[in-house]
Motif scaffolding. Structure first.
Motif, PDB file in Angstrom:
ATOM      1  N   HIS A  72      56.386 150.429-109.593  1.00  0.00           N
ATOM      2  CA  HIS A  72      56.232 150.709-111.017  1.00  0.00           C
ATOM      3  C   HIS A  72      56.977 152.005-111.333  1.00  0.00           C
ATOM      4  O   HIS A  72      56.892 152.949-110.565  1.00  0.00           O
ATOM      5  CB  HIS A  72      54.743 150.861-111.338  1.00  0.00           C
ATOM      6  N   PRO A  73      57.700 152.051-112.459  1.00  0.00           N
ATOM      7  CA  PRO A  73      58.472 153.267-112.748  1.00  0.00           C
ATOM      8  C   PRO A  73      57.637 154.540-112.852  1.00  0.00           C
ATOM      9  O   PRO A  73      58.110 155.615-112.514  1.00  0.00           O
ATOM     10  CB  PRO A  73      59.157 152.955-114.083  1.00  0.00           C
ATOM     11  N   GLN A  74      56.391 154.391-113.325  1.00  0.00           N
ATOM     12  CA  GLN A  74      55.586 155.618-113.470  1.00  0.00           C
ATOM     13  C   GLN A  74      54.485 155.775-112.422  1.00  0.00           C
ATOM     14  O   GLN A  74      54.050 156.882-112.139  1.00  0.00           O
ATOM     15  CB  GLN A  74      54.923 155.674-114.860  1.00  0.00           C
ATOM     16  N   TYR A 116      54.261 144.852-107.494  1.00  0.00           N
ATOM     17  CA  TYR A 116      53.990 143.509-107.980  1.00  0.00           C
ATOM     18  C   TYR A 116      55.128 142.592-107.567  1.00  0.00           C
ATOM     19  O   TYR A 116      56.297 142.985-107.536  1.00  0.00           O
ATOM     20  CB  TYR A 116      53.752 143.468-109.493  1.00  0.00           C
ATOM     21  N   LEU A 158      48.049 147.531-109.452  1.00  0.00           N
ATOM     22  CA  LEU A 158      48.550 148.595-110.311  1.00  0.00           C
ATOM     23  C   LEU A 158      48.090 149.967-109.851  1.00  0.00           C
ATOM     24  O   LEU A 158      48.886 150.801-109.424  1.00  0.00           O
ATOM     25  CB  LEU A 158      48.121 148.359-111.758  1.00  0.00           C
ATOM     26  N   GLU A 180      47.343 147.983-118.110  1.00  0.00           N
ATOM     27  CA  GLU A 180      48.400 148.938-117.802  1.00  0.00           C
ATOM     28  C   GLU A 180      48.479 150.124-118.762  1.00  0.00           C
ATOM     29  O   GLU A 180      48.547 151.272-118.312  1.00  0.00           O
ATOM     30  CB  GLU A 180      49.752 148.219-117.722  1.00  0.00           C
ATOM     31  N   LEU A 232      48.238 154.084-117.711  1.00  0.00           N
ATOM     32  CA  LEU A 232      49.272 155.071-118.043  1.00  0.00           C
ATOM     33  C   LEU A 232      48.685 156.152-118.938  1.00  0.00           C
ATOM     34  O   LEU A 232      49.033 157.333-118.831  1.00  0.00           O
ATOM     35  CB  LEU A 232      50.465 154.383-118.713  1.00  0.00           C
TER      36      LEU A 232
END
Lengths: 132, 391
Positions: free
Chosen positions: B153-155, B246, B265, B308, B312
């Motif tokens: 995941h990018p973050q 994922y 996640l 999600e 975040l």
């Protein structure tokens, strides 16, 4: 950060369960894109149209298309049947798209009476800003 | 209903055992390959109320586990508690905190009772002679890695370290059985009361605090340090990294992924076991020909896409802005939406408020911060002009 995120981008449509209120909702997950965000000085009709598109898209109304919404029909309670949570989402989207802030006070609540009222309010706010 | 299939499930954790049970009850021939018999302690000890849907379908008993009625979130001096009864759709309002070795073992017994064969064996390649081979190996993704690709995941690139303690005090503001999350700059702690005197304590760090040691972090978090003052650790620290991943596809010809092996996640809202159980129930229907693989995958991703933004929002601080707010500034319905998400009501058409909170989290947090700032400025201005304050 926020918005639909990575999962949202991959999710596609989401099945909707029963919702409160009279309107049925589209499956979620679509991003709202409005290309016309400037309030043209004399172009009320264009503005009203944009508002109708914004209402349908931001609130994800399923059986209602922009052309179904009458200019002067009540948005809340009767008429379109939106509720206070819709008002909040609409206020958020209007601020994002037009830069005009709508709060909970009297004057702003009148703006939500109908599409025409909203268009009038937005044009007045715009005029107020350019006069400053 | 389809002809009986021979199903191999690699991994005897919650997703593997639940999947095995559902498949066996549908008449299929199921073998679970598991390298640790009996079940060993692992993390993922806090469950969610909506996980009870599948636990009820399994007939799984939660006897003896600590009952969890809500979650307490602490950041510095502020704390906010959410009770699951506040969900918009309170179908399930209580969950449990579980010692995984006991929970997992019990799930295996349910499977065995349904006719599942357990094979005490470590598997590193797909066993031959099966119609379906399922990777339920969790974050190891043993077979998934050869069938598909995984994306990070990018973050979300966090790491965790955890340990059990005896003699931990209950945090102020937490009800009995609550999970408590202590948030600090760059990470957070979980505090999960297990049974009697046993508590699970975990440290999760974001890349900005990579390398922060457990004891150092405890030292820096006064509130937690106080609770651990007279506590003793009962074992070694377990470490976990690279858990956010994922898969590009969840199913292919004769293969599938379930649980963490498909998608994971972040641990912050305790959604792992919920997704393992819900995924297992759906994949069983795929194997039985009652659900398409595409639909299975779509439903899992849709549920993840609802949680999600909340995750975040936790790391960005928006989640706290939403919570630490006075009643007059917050639409009451929003709180129901937040709790619905926290309770795991993200499958089968989440309630409307959960959808609104999820897609508008950042905007809502921004508006609340702005309201608070204006209220502060307004009262400061009143003070400086010397006008009498309203009573």
């Amino acid at each position: 950060m926020g918005g639909t995120g990575v999962m949202g981008a991959m999710a596609g449509t989401v099945a909707m369960g029963a919702t409160a209120g009279t309107v049925s909702r589209k499956p979620a997950g679509r991003k709202l894109v409005i290309t016309v965000t400037r309030i043209e000085k004399d172009n009320v009709d264009e503005l009203k149209n944009t508002i109708k598109v914004l209402i349908c898209e931001a609130l994800q109304l399923e059986d209602v298309s922009p052309s179904d919404i009458e200019d002067d029909a009540p948005l809340f309670g009767e008429g379109l049947g939106l509720d206070s949570v819709d008002a909040l989402e609409l206020a958020i989207e209007i601020e994002k798209q037009f830069g005009v802030r709508l709060t909970r006070d009297e004057k702003d609540r009148e703006a939500f009476a109908s599409v025409s009222a909203l268009a009038r309010h937005l044009m007045e706010s715009r005029k107020g800003r350019s006069d400053a | 209903m389809t002809a009986p299939k021979r199903v191999a499930i690699i991994g005897g954790g919650p997703s593997g055992s639940a999947l095995a049970t559902f498949c066996a009850r549908a008449g299929h021939q199921v073998t679970v390959f598991e390298r640790h018999m009996p079940a060993v302690p692992v993390v993922g000890e806090s469950l969610l109320p909506f996980g009870n849907r599948v636990l009820d379908l399994l007939g799984m008993s939660t006897e003896g586990f600590v009952e969890k009625s809500g979650a307490l979130f602490v950041r510095g001096e502020q704390a906010v508690r959410y009770d699951f009864e506040e969900s918009q759709r309170p179908l399930y309002t209580r969950a449990h905190q579980v010692e995984r070795s006991v929970f997992d073992q019990r799930l295996r017994e349910v499977a065995q009772h349904s006719g599942v064969t357990f094979c005490h064996q470590e598997v590193s390649s797909p066993p031959p002679g099966f119609d379906w081979v399922v990777d339920a190996t969790g974050r190891r993704r043993v077979l998934g890695r050869r069938w598909t690709t995984y994306a990070g995941h990018p973050q979300l690139k966090n790491a965790a370290v955890a340990r059990h303690y005896l003699g931990v005090r209950r945090p102020e503001g937490a009800a009995a059985g609550d999970i408590t999350i202590f948030s600090f700059d760059g990470g957070w702690f979980w505090l999960i009361p297990l049974r009697g005197d046993l508590t699970s304590v975990g440290l999760v760090t974001t890349p900005s605090r990579r390398g922060l040691k457990f004891d150092e972090a405890v030292g820096q978090c006064d509130a937690l340090g106080e609770l651990l003052r007279d506590a003793t650790s009962t074992g070694d620290l377990s470490g976990h990294r690279d858990f956010t991943e994922y898969a590009e596809r969840f199913c292919g010809p004769g293969w599938a992924l379930v649980g963490d092996a498909a998608l994971f996640l972040d641990p912050v809202f305790s959604s792992g076991v919920l997704f393992a159980l819900e995924g297992a129930e759906r994949l069983a229907r795929v194997i039985d020909g009652r659900l398409s693989p595409e639909e299975y995958e779509r439903e899992m991703r849709a549920a993840a896409s609802l949680i999600e933004p909340l995750i975040l929002g936790f790391y960005s601080g928006d989640f706290f802005d939403l919570g630490f707010v006075s009643a007059e500034h917050q639409e009451p319905a929003l709180r129901k939406g937040v709790v619905s998400l926290l309770a795991g009501d993200v499958f089968d058409g989440a309630p409307r408020m959960a959808q609104v909170v999820s897609r508008r989290l950042a905007d809502l947090a921004f508006r609340i911060r702005r309201s608070n700032a204006e209220a502060t400025l307004a009262s400061a201005a009143k003070g400086s002009t010397g006008t009498a304050d309203a009573p």
